[in-house]
Design a protein around this motif. Structure first.
Motif, PDB file in Angstrom:
ATOM      1  N   VAL A  37       6.814  11.029   4.389  1.00 39.22           N
ATOM      2  CA  VAL A  37       5.683  10.739   3.516  1.00 39.22           C
ATOM      3  C   VAL A  37       5.797  11.574   2.257  1.00 39.22           C
ATOM      4  O   VAL A  37       6.222  12.734   2.306  1.00 39.22           O
ATOM      5  N   GLU A  38       5.439  10.976   1.126  1.00 42.58           N
ATOM      6  CA  GLU A  38       5.396  11.702  -0.133  1.00 42.58           C
ATOM      7  C   GLU A  38       4.004  12.294  -0.275  1.00 42.58           C
ATOM      8  O   GLU A  38       3.052  11.606  -0.648  1.00 42.58           O
ATOM      9  N   ALA A  39       3.903  13.590   0.043  1.00 43.11           N
ATOM     10  CA  ALA A  39       2.595  14.244   0.080  1.00 43.11           C
ATOM     11  C   ALA A  39       1.875  14.147  -1.255  1.00 43.11           C
ATOM     12  O   ALA A  39       0.642  14.006  -1.301  1.00 43.11           O
ATOM     13  N   GLN A  40       2.620  14.195  -2.360  1.00 42.29           N
ATOM     14  CA  GLN A  40       1.984  14.185  -3.672  1.00 42.29           C
ATOM     15  C   GLN A  40       1.332  12.839  -3.995  1.00 42.29           C
ATOM     16  O   GLN A  40       0.437  12.764  -4.839  1.00 42.29           O
ATOM     17  N   SER A  41       1.787  11.769  -3.327  1.00 45.16           N
ATOM     18  CA  SER A  41       1.204  10.451  -3.595  1.00 45.16           C
ATOM     19  C   SER A  41       0.118  10.069  -2.594  1.00 45.16           C
ATOM     20  O   SER A  41      -0.570   9.060  -2.788  1.00 45.16           O
ATOM     21  N   LEU A  42      -0.044  10.872  -1.552  1.00 44.86           N
ATOM     22  CA  LEU A  42      -1.007  10.511  -0.510  1.00 44.86           C
ATOM     23  C   LEU A  42      -2.425  10.454  -1.051  1.00 44.86           C
ATOM     24  O   LEU A  42      -3.204   9.566  -0.696  1.00 44.86           O
ATOM     25  N   TRP A  43      -2.774  11.392  -1.946  1.00 43.91           N
ATOM     26  CA  TRP A  43      -4.131  11.397  -2.501  1.00 43.91           C
ATOM     27  C   TRP A  43      -4.367  10.157  -3.354  1.00 43.91           C
ATOM     28  O   TRP A  43      -5.443   9.558  -3.333  1.00 43.91           O
ATOM     29  N   THR A  44      -3.336   9.734  -4.102  1.00 39.02           N
ATOM     30  CA  THR A  44      -3.462   8.519  -4.909  1.00 39.02           C
ATOM     31  C   THR A  44      -3.790   7.324  -4.013  1.00 39.02           C
ATOM     32  O   THR A  44      -4.676   6.509  -4.331  1.00 39.02           O
ATOM     33  N   TRP A  45      -3.105   7.242  -2.881  1.00 38.66           N
ATOM     34  CA  TRP A  45      -3.351   6.125  -1.972  1.00 38.66           C
ATOM     35  C   TRP A  45      -4.705   6.244  -1.277  1.00 38.66           C
ATOM     36  O   TRP A  45      -5.311   5.228  -0.918  1.00 38.66           O
ATOM     37  N   GLU A  46      -5.206   7.438  -1.112  1.00 43.49           N
ATOM     38  CA  GLU A  46      -6.544   7.585  -0.541  1.00 43.49           C
ATOM     39  C   GLU A  46      -7.598   7.082  -1.529  1.00 43.49           C
ATOM     40  O   GLU A  46      -8.555   6.397  -1.133  1.00 43.49           O
ATOM     41  N   VAL A  47      -7.432   7.401  -2.808  1.00 44.00           N
ATOM     42  CA  VAL A  47      -8.344   6.867  -3.821  1.00 44.00           C
ATOM     43  C   VAL A  47      -8.219   5.342  -3.869  1.00 44.00           C
ATOM     44  O   VAL A  47      -9.226   4.623  -3.926  1.00 44.00           O
ATOM     45  N   PHE A  48      -6.978   4.844  -3.809  1.00 42.91           N
ATOM     46  CA  PHE A  48      -6.758   3.395  -3.760  1.00 42.91           C
ATOM     47  C   PHE A  48      -7.497   2.785  -2.569  1.00 42.91           C
ATOM     48  O   PHE A  48      -8.122   1.726  -2.679  1.00 42.91           O
ATOM     49  N   GLY A  49      -7.434   3.450  -1.414  1.00 39.98           N
ATOM     50  CA  GLY A  49      -8.102   2.936  -0.227  1.00 39.98           C
ATOM     51  C   GLY A  49      -9.608   2.864  -0.384  1.00 39.98           C
ATOM     52  O   GLY A  49     -10.242   1.884   0.033  1.00 39.98           O
ATOM     53  N   ASN A  50     -10.192   3.887  -0.999  1.00 41.27           N
ATOM     54  CA  ASN A  50     -11.639   3.850  -1.233  1.00 41.27           C
ATOM     55  C   ASN A  50     -12.011   2.713  -2.174  1.00 41.27           C
ATOM     56  O   ASN A  50     -13.021   2.027  -1.965  1.00 41.27           O
ATOM     57  N   LEU A  51     -11.187   2.497  -3.206  1.00 42.55           N
ATOM     58  CA  LEU A  51     -11.443   1.380  -4.117  1.00 42.55           C
ATOM     59  C   LEU A  51     -11.279   0.052  -3.378  1.00 42.55           C
ATOM     60  O   LEU A  51     -12.060  -0.888  -3.585  1.00 42.55           O
ATOM     61  N   LYS A  52     -10.260  -0.039  -2.517  1.00 45.61           N
ATOM     62  CA  LYS A  52     -10.034  -1.273  -1.757  1.00 45.61           C
ATOM     63  C   LYS A  52     -11.237  -1.585  -0.865  1.00 45.61           C
ATOM     64  O   LYS A  52     -11.646  -2.754  -0.757  1.00 45.61           O
ATOM     65  N   TRP A  53     -11.817  -0.554  -0.247  1.00 41.09           N
ATOM     66  CA  TRP A  53     -13.008  -0.787   0.559  1.00 41.09           C
ATOM     67  C   TRP A  53     -14.179  -1.229  -0.322  1.00 41.09           C
ATOM     68  O   TRP A  53     -14.921  -2.150   0.030  1.00 41.09           O
ATOM     69  N   GLY A  54     -14.312  -0.622  -1.481  1.00 39.05           N
ATOM     70  CA  GLY A  54     -15.363  -1.054  -2.400  1.00 39.05           C
ATOM     71  C   GLY A  54     -15.182  -2.496  -2.825  1.00 39.05           C
ATOM     72  O   GLY A  54     -16.153  -3.269  -2.904  1.00 39.05           O
ATOM     73  N   MET A  55     -13.939  -2.886  -3.084  1.00 38.25           N
ATOM     74  CA  MET A  55     -13.673  -4.272  -3.447  1.00 38.25           C
ATOM     75  C   MET A  55     -13.940  -5.218  -2.280  1.00 38.25           C
ATOM     76  O   MET A  55     -14.397  -6.351  -2.477  1.00 38.25           O
ATOM     77  N   SER A  56     -13.686  -4.762  -1.063  1.00 38.45           N
ATOM     78  CA  SER A  56     -14.008  -5.577   0.116  1.00 38.45           C
ATOM     79  C   SER A  56     -15.512  -5.820   0.196  1.00 38.45           C
ATOM     80  O   SER A  56     -15.961  -6.940   0.487  1.00 38.45           O
ATOM     81  N   CYS A  57     -16.282  -4.776  -0.052  1.00 42.08           N
ATOM     82  CA  CYS A  57     -17.744  -4.922  -0.051  1.00 42.08           C
ATOM     83  C   CYS A  57     -18.186  -5.911  -1.125  1.00 42.08           C
ATOM     84  O   CYS A  57     -19.046  -6.771  -0.890  1.00 42.08           O
ATOM     85  N   LEU A  58     -17.591  -5.784  -2.307  1.00 41.61           N
ATOM     86  CA  LEU A  58     -17.935  -6.679  -3.417  1.00 41.61           C
ATOM     87  C   LEU A  58     -17.549  -8.120  -3.085  1.00 41.61           C
ATOM     88  O   LEU A  58     -18.309  -9.060  -3.360  1.00 41.61           O
ATOM     89  N   GLN A  59     -16.377  -8.302  -2.478  1.00 40.97           N
ATOM     90  CA  GLN A  59     -15.919  -9.641  -2.110  1.00 40.97           C
ATOM     91  C   GLN A  59     -16.832 -10.276  -1.068  1.00 40.97           C
ATOM     92  O   GLN A  59     -17.169 -11.458  -1.153  1.00 40.97           O
ATOM     93  N   LEU A  60     -17.252  -9.487  -0.063  1.00 48.69           N
ATOM     94  CA  LEU A  60     -18.137 -10.016   0.970  1.00 48.69           C
ATOM     95  C   LEU A  60     -19.479 -10.429   0.377  1.00 48.69           C
ATOM     96  O   LEU A  60     -20.049 -11.460   0.752  1.00 48.69           O
ATOM     97  N   ALA A  61     -19.986  -9.618  -0.546  1.00 49.55           N
ATOM     98  CA  ALA A  61     -21.240  -9.977  -1.214  1.00 49.55           C
ATOM     99  C   ALA A  61     -21.074 -11.257  -2.021  1.00 49.55           C
ATOM    100  O   ALA A  61     -21.945 -12.141  -2.012  1.00 49.55           O
ATOM    101  N   ASP A  62     -19.929 -11.381  -2.700  1.00 43.15           N
ATOM    102  CA  ASP A  62     -19.669 -12.579  -3.500  1.00 43.15           C
ATOM    103  C   ASP A  62     -19.531 -13.809  -2.614  1.00 43.15           C
ATOM    104  O   ASP A  62     -19.946 -14.908  -2.996  1.00 43.15           O
TER     105      ASP A  62
END
Length: 346
Positions: free
Chosen positions: A286-311
């Protein structure tokens, strides 16, 4: 598959509540008799919670001699989205061969059975509701074992090159491509969330443009695990596997929503350091330096899932009070994203 609680749990249902009525019950009994190589009668049908894209039932089979009662899981697509159950079943079979604990696939009904896009798997004892196994003292030892077991399961899944799965119709792409696809969905929905705009802008220069290196589960998180008193019993919900990099699964596991109010960042049960150590000890890299970037990506992905379900609900495509209610969680994710980008932690 699981002890997922749901209306009707623990009581037999009338045939009118069966997954496909009397004809469906007969088709299921014939299919199971062929797969199990013995006569089968379904004694009870119990609905279980199945998520936004699935309907799930537990089928209790009548006792036979010399075998006693058995249970299986019948799961059917609810909306035609995502991979077909046949493809999911093949991914599960190959994951099991790699050493990932999954419910055993028993049968994938053919279209002519009239049962729909579905799969039948073995029943695995365990608790799927994360708030229960995160808090109940019965699972104290299980929580201690989970980081090592989960790290190993992910390392095994990620080990083969993408060519191992080439014959399956699986999507994916570089981190930059996945982000761009998400942004296109955001623009299509047409709802402006300033924190999402910030997150897209923050992620765009940080997401890798390199090709995928592995198959990822796509929804590997607390809530999609079966946990018993010894730890990880099975990984569930194989609806979203795609080609990416290991950090996507690892970062998704750390998303705030999957901690269910618990303190520790990895699903509420472990530290990031413990997860990475277990993953690497099992042979993963694992590239430790990129893990945080992917965690932020994951939070955004969950937010987009919520937005998609509402839509889905607002547009009338999938009228659902449940989807509308999940859509209200966009504001929670917005707060998480601002905090994460400003503080560098969550």
């Amino acid at each position: 598959m699981a002890t997922r609680s749901a209306p009707g749990e623990g009581r037999e249902l009338l045939s009118t509540h069966d997954p496909a009525g009397e004809a469906g019950r007969a088709a299921l009994e014939a299919l199971l008799a062929d797969a199990l190589e013995r006569p089968v009668a379904i004694a009870a049908v119990v609905p279980l919670s199945g998520g936004a894209n699935s309907m799930t039932w537990r089928l209790d089979l009548a006792p036979t001699v010399p075998r006693g009662p058995e249970r299986v899981i019948f799961q059917r697509s609810a909306n035609g989205l995502g991979l077909t159950r046949r493809v999911q079943a093949e991914v599960m079979r190959r994951a099991a061969a790699l050493g990932v604990p999954v419910p055993p696939v028993i049968a994938v009904p053919a279209p002519e059975t009239g049962l729909g896009d579905c799969v039948i798997t073995g029943f695995v004892e365990g608790e799927a509701l994360a708030p229960r196994w995160l808090r109940d003292d019965r699972f104290l030892s299980a929580r201690a074992a989970l980081p090592g077991q989960i790290g190993a399961a992910l390392a095994r899944l990620h080990a083969p090159p993408p060519s191992h799965w080439d014959d399956l119709p699986l999507g994916g792409g570089s981190g930059a491509a996945l982000l761009e696809t998400m942004f296109e969905t955001y623009r299509r929905i047409g709802v402006d969330v300033p924190a999402f705009d910030l997150a897209f802008a923050w992620l765009r220069p940080r997401m890798p443009e390199t090709p995928p290196t592995a198959l990822v589960h796509g929804d590997f998180r607390a809530g999609n695990f079966l946990v018993d008193t010894r730890g990880l019993a099975a990984v569930l919900d194989w609806e979203l596997p795609h080609f990416s990099v290991p950090e996507e699964d690892l970062g998704w596991l750390c998303v705030q929503a999957w901690r269910f109010g618990a303190r520790l960042p990895v699903g509420g049960f472990a530290t990031r350091e413990a997860l990475v150590a277990a993953y690497c000890a099992a042979g993963g890299t694992v590239e430790a330096q990129s893990l945080w970037t992917w965690e932020v990506f994951g939070n955004l992905k969950w937010g987009m899932s919520c937005l998609q379900l509402a839509d889905d609900h607002v547009s009338g495509r999938v009228p659902s009070i449940e989807r509308a209610a999940i859509g209200r969680r966009v504001s929670e994710v917005a707060a998480d994203l601002v905090h994460a980008i400003a503080r560098g932690d969550l």
